[in-house]
Design a protein around this motif. Sequence first.
Motif, PDB file in Angstrom:
ATOM      1  N   MET A   1       0.842  -1.185   0.000  1.00 55.31           N
ATOM      2  CA  MET A   1       0.000   0.000   0.000  1.00 55.31           C
ATOM      3  C   MET A   1       0.881   1.239   0.000  1.00 55.31           C
ATOM      4  O   MET A   1       1.874   1.315   0.729  1.00 55.31           O
ATOM      5  N   SER A   2       0.519   2.235  -0.822  1.00 53.63           N
ATOM      6  CA  SER A   2       1.313   3.448  -0.926  1.00 53.63           C
ATOM      7  C   SER A   2       1.153   4.315   0.317  1.00 53.63           C
ATOM      8  O   SER A   2       0.203   4.151   1.099  1.00 53.63           O
ATOM      9  N   SER A   3       2.071   5.273   0.466  1.00 55.04           N
ATOM     10  CA  SER A   3       2.012   6.182   1.604  1.00 55.04           C
ATOM     11  C   SER A   3       0.734   7.006   1.583  1.00 55.04           C
ATOM     12  O   SER A   3       0.098   7.232   2.622  1.00 55.04           O
ATOM     13  N   ARG A   4       0.339   7.454   0.397  1.00 54.75           N
ATOM     14  CA  ARG A   4      -0.885   8.249   0.289  1.00 54.75           C
ATOM     15  C   ARG A   4      -2.116   7.411   0.596  1.00 54.75           C
ATOM     16  O   ARG A   4      -3.093   7.906   1.176  1.00 54.75           O
ATOM     17  N   ALA A   5      -2.086   6.149   0.239  1.00 50.07           N
ATOM     18  CA  ALA A   5      -3.199   5.272   0.581  1.00 50.07           C
ATOM     19  C   ALA A   5      -3.291   5.075   2.095  1.00 50.07           C
ATOM     20  O   ALA A   5      -4.396   4.955   2.645  1.00 50.07           O
ATOM     21  N   ALA A   6      -2.142   5.033   2.778  1.00 49.94           N
ATOM     22  CA  ALA A   6      -2.154   4.938   4.240  1.00 49.94           C
ATOM     23  C   ALA A   6      -2.786   6.180   4.851  1.00 49.94           C
ATOM     24  O   ALA A   6      -3.540   6.098   5.827  1.00 49.94           O
ATOM     25  N   LEU A   7      -2.481   7.354   4.286  1.00 53.19           N
ATOM     26  CA  LEU A   7      -3.119   8.583   4.758  1.00 53.19           C
ATOM     27  C   LEU A   7      -4.623   8.541   4.519  1.00 53.19           C
ATOM     28  O   LEU A   7      -5.408   8.977   5.371  1.00 53.19           O
ATOM     29  N   ASP A   8      -5.024   8.019   3.380  1.00 47.87           N
ATOM     30  CA  ASP A   8      -6.450   7.869   3.102  1.00 47.87           C
ATOM     31  C   ASP A   8      -7.098   6.955   4.141  1.00 47.87           C
ATOM     32  O   ASP A   8      -8.190   7.244   4.648  1.00 47.87           O
ATOM     33  N   ALA A   9      -6.441   5.841   4.433  1.00 48.04           N
ATOM     34  CA  ALA A   9      -6.990   4.886   5.397  1.00 48.04           C
ATOM     35  C   ALA A   9      -7.129   5.515   6.782  1.00 48.04           C
ATOM     36  O   ALA A   9      -8.043   5.181   7.538  1.00 48.04           O
ATOM     37  N   ALA A  10      -6.213   6.433   7.110  1.00 44.09           N
ATOM     38  CA  ALA A  10      -6.260   7.110   8.407  1.00 44.09           C
ATOM     39  C   ALA A  10      -7.256   8.259   8.429  1.00 44.09           C
ATOM     40  O   ALA A  10      -7.470   8.867   9.485  1.00 44.09           O
ATOM     41  N   GLY A  11      -7.855   8.577   7.282  1.00 42.73           N
ATOM     42  CA  GLY A  11      -8.813   9.678   7.224  1.00 42.73           C
ATOM     43  C   GLY A  11      -8.171  11.044   7.264  1.00 42.73           C
ATOM     44  O   GLY A  11      -8.813  12.030   7.642  1.00 42.73           O
ATOM     45  N   ILE A  12      -6.900  11.133   6.877  1.00 43.44           N
ATOM     46  CA  ILE A  12      -6.169  12.406   6.869  1.00 43.44           C
ATOM     47  C   ILE A  12      -6.313  13.002   5.477  1.00 43.44           C
ATOM     48  O   ILE A  12      -5.720  12.509   4.513  1.00 43.44           O
ATOM     49  N   THR A  13      -7.096  14.061   5.367  1.00 43.68           N
ATOM     50  CA  THR A  13      -7.443  14.611   4.055  1.00 43.68           C
ATOM     51  C   THR A  13      -6.913  16.016   3.808  1.00 43.68           C
ATOM     52  O   THR A  13      -6.761  16.412   2.649  1.00 43.68           O
ATOM     53  N   ASP A  14      -6.626  16.788   4.852  1.00 41.44           N
ATOM     54  CA  ASP A  14      -6.145  18.165   4.674  1.00 41.44           C
ATOM     55  C   ASP A  14      -4.829  18.150   3.895  1.00 41.44           C
ATOM     56  O   ASP A  14      -3.880  17.454   4.285  1.00 41.44           O
ATOM     57  N   PRO A  15      -4.726  18.894   2.785  1.00 40.50           N
ATOM     58  CA  PRO A  15      -3.519  18.824   1.945  1.00 40.50           C
ATOM     59  C   PRO A  15      -2.232  19.174   2.684  1.00 40.50           C
ATOM     60  O   PRO A  15      -1.214  18.484   2.526  1.00 40.50           O
ATOM     61  N   ALA A  16      -2.236  20.246   3.468  1.00 40.58           N
ATOM     62  CA  ALA A  16      -1.026  20.628   4.190  1.00 40.58           C
ATOM     63  C   ALA A  16      -0.651  19.582   5.233  1.00 40.58           C
ATOM     64  O   ALA A  16       0.526  19.280   5.451  1.00 40.58           O
ATOM     65  N   LEU A  17      -1.659  19.028   5.871  1.00 43.95           N
ATOM     66  CA  LEU A  17      -1.400  17.991   6.873  1.00 43.95           C
ATOM     67  C   LEU A  17      -0.835  16.740   6.210  1.00 43.95           C
ATOM     68  O   LEU A  17       0.096  16.110   6.728  1.00 43.95           O
ATOM     69  N   ARG A  18      -1.355  16.376   5.066  1.00 45.83           N
ATOM     70  CA  ARG A  18      -0.827  15.223   4.343  1.00 45.83           C
ATOM     71  C   ARG A  18       0.635  15.442   3.951  1.00 45.83           C
ATOM     72  O   ARG A  18       1.468  14.536   4.074  1.00 45.83           O
TER      73      ARG A  18
END
Length: 334
Positions: A1-18
């Motif tokens: 799983m990609s790093s961005r997919a992990a952020l998606d799974a965590a519900g982290i959506t804010d661009p700056a936070l990502r």
Amino acid sequence: MSSRAALDAAGITDPALRRSYLRCRELHARYGRTYYLATLLLPPARRPYVWALYGFARCADELVDDLGTLAGPADARAERFEAWATARRAEFERGASDDEIGRAAVHTARTWGIPIEHTDAFLDSMRADLTVATYPTFADLDAYMHGSAAVIGLQMLPLLRPADPAAAAEPARALGIAFQLTNFIRDVGEDLERGRLYLPLEDLASFGVTRAELERGEHTPAVRDLMAFQVQRARDWYAAAAPGVAMLHPDSRPAIAAATRLYAGILDEVEGNDYRVLDRRARVGLGTRLRVGAGAYVRARRAWRSSSQVPSQVQTPSVQSTSANPNSRSSTGA
């Protein structure tokens, strides 16, 4: 799983936070390879939070190491660190950050309810590295390791979801210290180049070893016995930490078990090198890392299937964003 997919799974959506979390991931993957491998064994939704904890600690450590040769005016070195630490501490208190690394670290602390006291203890130990070059006794070193290592284990604990957090706290602390002692043993030569020695002076005296001998890189029988003693001490801390793995949520156990096995393997390498730590750096081979990681990954995948990924009892806070270039370094050097 990609790093961005992990952020998606965590519900982290804010661009700056990502972007902040991804920057922490870069630091983790580059400088903490063993820890990073173990992080891949956690459910994807929890990986970003480990990146953030590592990224914050790495930034502080790098800042101290840049200043930590004990060269130059002490006041100037301390002032620079205090500016960074004060800014980051205020952000944890406020619950929001515009710093490249601080943004993810603060969000992680808020999401998982990590007490600010752990951050305070960590910063206190980083301050010590600016001025303290030796530790007379193991008790003195243990006090330093509480902030530099034990609290890292305690910060991680909520992410690992133990059934009884209070009971799991002491094993988590012990594992942090075991990892730190392993670092100290592996890095004796490098630390001496920075002007620091993390072997208690009482131990040197007990084995008839002087700091000058260590600085000259002399691998005498006395130095060998001293390092064998340090290795056994670290293994005792791993033994104290061992019951903690079973206390964790099943989907956390493979990651921590693998990290423990790989990091303790450094001690095996030191022993295999006849305890020569002054002229070489012990490393666990790629083959061993792959074997341990592959077996743990199979076990982890089984555990993930029935796992909820994020803390349902904690509401994810809003985090302030900034229009600044997320790839630039902050004014504090973070």
